[in-house]
Design a protein around this motif. Structure first.
Motif, PDB file in Angstrom:
ATOM      1  N   ILE A  85      -3.264   8.154  38.701  1.00 46.71           N
ATOM      2  CA  ILE A  85      -3.113   7.271  37.547  1.00 46.71           C
ATOM      3  C   ILE A  85      -4.516   6.846  37.144  1.00 46.71           C
ATOM      4  O   ILE A  85      -5.233   6.224  37.930  1.00 46.71           O
ATOM      5  CB  ILE A  85      -2.234   6.047  37.898  1.00 46.71           C
ATOM      6  CG1 ILE A  85      -0.801   6.500  38.154  1.00 46.71           C
ATOM      7  CG2 ILE A  85      -2.303   4.996  36.793  1.00 46.71           C
ATOM      8  CD1 ILE A  85       0.119   5.412  38.670  1.00 46.71           C
ATOM      9  N   GLU A  86      -4.918   7.211  35.934  1.00 48.20           N
ATOM     10  CA  GLU A  86      -6.253   6.874  35.438  1.00 48.20           C
ATOM     11  C   GLU A  86      -6.191   5.496  34.782  1.00 48.20           C
ATOM     12  O   GLU A  86      -5.465   5.302  33.815  1.00 48.20           O
ATOM     13  CB  GLU A  86      -6.739   7.917  34.430  1.00 48.20           C
ATOM     14  CG  GLU A  86      -6.904   9.314  35.006  1.00 48.20           C
ATOM     15  CD  GLU A  86      -8.029   9.451  36.024  1.00 48.20           C
ATOM     16  OE1 GLU A  86      -8.885   8.545  36.122  1.00 48.20           O
ATOM     17  OE2 GLU A  86      -8.057  10.482  36.723  1.00 48.20           O
ATOM     18  N   ASN A  87      -6.934   4.559  35.327  1.00 44.92           N
ATOM     19  CA  ASN A  87      -6.885   3.176  34.855  1.00 44.92           C
ATOM     20  C   ASN A  87      -8.164   2.788  34.115  1.00 44.92           C
ATOM     21  O   ASN A  87      -8.878   1.880  34.497  1.00 44.92           O
ATOM     22  CB  ASN A  87      -6.628   2.225  36.036  1.00 44.92           C
ATOM     23  CG  ASN A  87      -6.411   0.801  35.586  1.00 44.92           C
ATOM     24  OD1 ASN A  87      -6.126   0.536  34.420  1.00 44.92           O
ATOM     25  ND2 ASN A  87      -6.547  -0.130  36.510  1.00 44.92           N
ATOM     26  N   ASP A  88      -8.445   3.526  33.040  1.00 42.66           N
ATOM     27  CA  ASP A  88      -9.614   3.224  32.212  1.00 42.66           C
ATOM     28  C   ASP A  88      -9.217   2.600  30.882  1.00 42.66           C
ATOM     29  O   ASP A  88     -10.073   2.136  30.136  1.00 42.66           O
ATOM     30  CB  ASP A  88     -10.415   4.504  31.921  1.00 42.66           C
ATOM     31  CG  ASP A  88     -11.004   5.108  33.186  1.00 42.66           C
ATOM     32  OD1 ASP A  88     -11.601   4.357  33.970  1.00 42.66           O
ATOM     33  OD2 ASP A  88     -10.836   6.322  33.385  1.00 42.66           O
ATOM     34  N   GLY A  89      -7.932   2.605  30.570  1.00 40.64           N
ATOM     35  CA  GLY A  89      -7.467   2.127  29.268  1.00 40.64           C
ATOM     36  C   GLY A  89      -6.914   0.717  29.328  1.00 40.64           C
ATOM     37  O   GLY A  89      -7.301  -0.090  30.170  1.00 40.64           O
TER      38      GLY A  89
ATOM     39  N   GLU B 102      -1.101   1.375  28.338  1.00 41.08           N
ATOM     40  CA  GLU B 102      -1.310   2.766  28.758  1.00 41.08           C
ATOM     41  C   GLU B 102      -1.092   2.910  30.265  1.00 41.08           C
ATOM     42  O   GLU B 102      -0.502   3.893  30.724  1.00 41.08           O
ATOM     43  CB  GLU B 102      -2.733   3.217  28.401  1.00 41.08           C
ATOM     44  CG  GLU B 102      -2.975   3.364  26.911  1.00 41.08           C
ATOM     45  CD  GLU B 102      -4.447   3.505  26.544  1.00 41.08           C
ATOM     46  OE1 GLU B 102      -4.705   4.032  25.462  1.00 41.08           O
ATOM     47  OE2 GLU B 102      -5.317   3.085  27.334  1.00 41.08           O
ATOM     48  N   LEU B 103      -1.547   1.921  31.016  1.00 40.57           N
ATOM     49  CA  LEU B 103      -1.360   1.939  32.465  1.00 40.57           C
ATOM     50  C   LEU B 103       0.122   1.894  32.807  1.00 40.57           C
ATOM     51  O   LEU B 103       0.606   2.666  33.636  1.00 40.57           O
ATOM     52  CB  LEU B 103      -2.106   0.765  33.105  1.00 40.57           C
ATOM     53  CG  LEU B 103      -2.039   0.673  34.635  1.00 40.57           C
ATOM     54  CD1 LEU B 103      -2.702   1.882  35.286  1.00 40.57           C
ATOM     55  CD2 LEU B 103      -2.696  -0.621  35.116  1.00 40.57           C
TER      56      LEU B 103
ATOM     57  N   GLU C  43       2.631   2.829  31.051  1.00 42.25           N
ATOM     58  CA  GLU C  43       3.250   4.102  30.668  1.00 42.25           C
ATOM     59  C   GLU C  43       3.026   5.165  31.749  1.00 42.25           C
ATOM     60  O   GLU C  43       3.942   5.893  32.134  1.00 42.25           O
ATOM     61  CB  GLU C  43       2.646   4.560  29.334  1.00 42.25           C
ATOM     62  CG  GLU C  43       3.382   5.693  28.676  1.00 42.25           C
ATOM     63  CD  GLU C  43       2.777   6.022  27.309  1.00 42.25           C
ATOM     64  OE1 GLU C  43       2.442   7.200  27.101  1.00 42.25           O
ATOM     65  OE2 GLU C  43       2.641   5.098  26.474  1.00 42.25           O
ATOM     66  N   GLN C  44       1.792   5.236  32.265  1.00 43.91           N
ATOM     67  CA  GLN C  44       1.479   6.200  33.334  1.00 43.91           C
ATOM     68  C   GLN C  44       2.269   5.903  34.602  1.00 43.91           C
ATOM     69  O   GLN C  44       2.786   6.814  35.249  1.00 43.91           O
ATOM     70  CB  GLN C  44      -0.013   6.158  33.667  1.00 43.91           C
ATOM     71  CG  GLN C  44      -0.916   6.801  32.655  1.00 43.91           C
ATOM     72  CD  GLN C  44      -2.342   6.794  33.176  1.00 43.91           C
ATOM     73  OE1 GLN C  44      -2.698   7.597  34.043  1.00 43.91           O
ATOM     74  NE2 GLN C  44      -3.155   5.888  32.672  1.00 43.91           N
ATOM     75  N   VAL C  45       2.348   4.617  34.975  1.00 46.29           N
ATOM     76  CA  VAL C  45       3.059   4.225  36.196  1.00 46.29           C
ATOM     77  C   VAL C  45       4.532   4.598  36.066  1.00 46.29           C
ATOM     78  O   VAL C  45       5.127   5.164  36.995  1.00 46.29           O
ATOM     79  CB  VAL C  45       2.882   2.716  36.487  1.00 46.29           C
ATOM     80  CG1 VAL C  45       3.744   2.290  37.670  1.00 46.29           C
ATOM     81  CG2 VAL C  45       1.419   2.387  36.749  1.00 46.29           C
ATOM     82  N   HIS C  46       5.112   4.294  34.923  1.00 45.59           N
ATOM     83  CA  HIS C  46       6.526   4.605  34.674  1.00 45.59           C
ATOM     84  C   HIS C  46       6.762   6.112  34.790  1.00 45.59           C
ATOM     85  O   HIS C  46       7.729   6.564  35.421  1.00 45.59           O
ATOM     86  CB  HIS C  46       6.929   4.093  33.286  1.00 45.59           C
ATOM     87  CG  HIS C  46       8.401   4.065  33.082  1.00 45.59           C
ATOM     88  ND1 HIS C  46       9.085   5.116  32.538  1.00 45.59           N
ATOM     89  CD2 HIS C  46       9.323   3.116  33.373  1.00 45.59           C
ATOM     90  CE1 HIS C  46      10.371   4.827  32.490  1.00 45.59           C
ATOM     91  NE2 HIS C  46      10.545   3.614  32.992  1.00 45.59           N
ATOM     92  N   SER C  47       5.872   6.893  34.208  1.00 43.32           N
ATOM     93  CA  SER C  47       5.977   8.361  34.249  1.00 43.32           C
ATOM     94  C   SER C  47       5.899   8.894  35.680  1.00 43.32           C
ATOM     95  O   SER C  47       6.686   9.745  36.097  1.00 43.32           O
ATOM     96  CB  SER C  47       4.867   8.958  33.386  1.00 43.32           C
ATOM     97  OG  SER C  47       4.822  10.345  33.530  1.00 43.32           O
ATOM     98  N   VAL C  48       4.938   8.395  36.465  1.00 43.05           N
ATOM     99  CA  VAL C  48       4.785   8.831  37.847  1.00 43.05           C
ATOM    100  C   VAL C  48       6.010   8.440  38.673  1.00 43.05           C
ATOM    101  O   VAL C  48       6.533   9.254  39.449  1.00 43.05           O
ATOM    102  CB  VAL C  48       3.478   8.264  38.475  1.00 43.05           C
ATOM    103  CG1 VAL C  48       3.466   8.425  39.993  1.00 43.05           C
ATOM    104  CG2 VAL C  48       2.261   8.932  37.858  1.00 43.05           C
ATOM    105  N   LEU C  49       6.509   7.241  38.485  1.00 45.47           N
ATOM    106  CA  LEU C  49       7.678   6.793  39.236  1.00 45.47           C
ATOM    107  C   LEU C  49       8.893   7.676  38.900  1.00 45.47           C
ATOM    108  O   LEU C  49       9.653   8.055  39.789  1.00 45.47           O
ATOM    109  CB  LEU C  49       7.983   5.321  38.954  1.00 45.47           C
ATOM    110  CG  LEU C  49       9.136   4.704  39.763  1.00 45.47           C
ATOM    111  CD1 LEU C  49       8.892   4.808  41.267  1.00 45.47           C
ATOM    112  CD2 LEU C  49       9.345   3.253  39.375  1.00 45.47           C
ATOM    113  N   GLU C  50       9.058   8.010  37.641  1.00 47.50           N
ATOM    114  CA  GLU C  50      10.160   8.896  37.238  1.00 47.50           C
ATOM    115  C   GLU C  50      10.055  10.262  37.911  1.00 47.50           C
ATOM    116  O   GLU C  50      11.052  10.806  38.387  1.00 47.50           O
ATOM    117  CB  GLU C  50      10.181   9.076  35.710  1.00 47.50           C
ATOM    118  CG  GLU C  50      10.833   7.937  34.980  1.00 47.50           C
ATOM    119  CD  GLU C  50      10.932   8.189  33.469  1.00 47.50           C
ATOM    120  OE1 GLU C  50      10.172   9.060  32.941  1.00 47.50           O
ATOM    121  OE2 GLU C  50      11.772   7.519  32.830  1.00 47.50           O
ATOM    122  N   LYS C  51       8.834  10.797  37.974  1.00 42.56           N
ATOM    123  CA  LYS C  51       8.620  12.101  38.640  1.00 42.56           C
ATOM    124  C   LYS C  51       8.971  12.018  40.129  1.00 42.56           C
ATOM    125  O   LYS C  51       9.599  12.920  40.679  1.00 42.56           O
ATOM    126  CB  LYS C  51       7.168  12.564  38.480  1.00 42.56           C
ATOM    127  CG  LYS C  51       6.841  13.034  37.069  1.00 42.56           C
ATOM    128  CD  LYS C  51       5.359  13.359  36.951  1.00 42.56           C
ATOM    129  CE  LYS C  51       4.999  13.660  35.507  1.00 42.56           C
ATOM    130  NZ  LYS C  51       3.556  13.678  35.274  1.00 42.56           N
TER     131      LYS C  51
END
Length: 198
Positions: free
Chosen positions: A175-179, A183-184, A186-194
């Motif tokens: 999870i890239e936390n530069d934004g 945005e963070l 959204e990434q966390v939700h996506s990873v958890l779903e995977k």
């Protein structure tokens, strides 16, 4: 039940990601909190640390002066190894107990948040692992603001850990936390779903 590791470089945003995961229904076991618990006054680790490092590392209320202890071991690998040998096995045992309690309570996703997960070889028995990463400039800026360190102190803290580039190679999800926070999330939700889909 799925057990997931969560790690990241210093000041990369692990705690923020853990909070988001908690909101999304995951149970969190935090290694730093467990480390504080095992060194509370009169605990076995507390006694062993005093025997090893002396009474000078105690505050007036008999709790460990964590800053003084950190300073004492930071540039001294032998002393740091002694401290880790006292704390780490107790943290791992307590983590296993908490994980089993959460499992018995019906938690479907349990996240074990460990700052030095790769350095401690925890990834050898815990998969998948989520890495929270950011660019070096962002990491240094956050560290300076959060811990009120000098530029050189911040650099020393970053250099003391395995590089984020090395950690990226070992992680299952990054999870890239530069934004921004949206945005963070959204990434966390996506990873958890995977993770839940596997």
């Amino acid at each position: 039940m799925q057990l997931v590791g969560l790690t990241g470089g210093i000041a990369s945003g692990k705690s923020t990601v853990a909070s988001i995961l908690r909101r999304l229904g995951a149970a969190i076991v935090n290694a730093d909190e467990l480390a504080r618990e095992v060194v509370e006054p009169e605990q076995d680790a507390w006694k062993e640390i005093i025997e090893t490092f002396g009474h000078d590392i105690l505050q007036a209320d008999k709790t460990l002066d964590r800053k003084k202890l950190r300073t004492l071991v930071f540039d001294r690998p032998q002393k740091r190894k002694k401290l880790e040998a006292i704390i780490h096995p107790r943290v791992r045992a307590l983590a296993e107990r908490r994980i089993n309690e959460l499992k018995a309570a019906g938690s479907s996703v349990i996240v074990y948040e460990v700052p030095l997960l790769f350095e401690g070889q925890i990834h050898l028995w815990l998969r998948p692992v989520i890495l929270v990463a950011c660019d070096l400039k962002t990491q240094k800026k956050r560290l300076l603001e959060r811990d009120q360190l000098t530029e050189s102190e911040a650099q020393k803290h970053i250099a003391a850990q395995m590089s984020l580039e090395e950690k990226r190679k070992l992680a299952d999800y990054v999870i890239e936390n530069d934004g921004n926070l949206a945005e963070l999330e959204e990434q966390v939700h996506s990873v958890l779903e995977k993770i839940q889909a596997t």
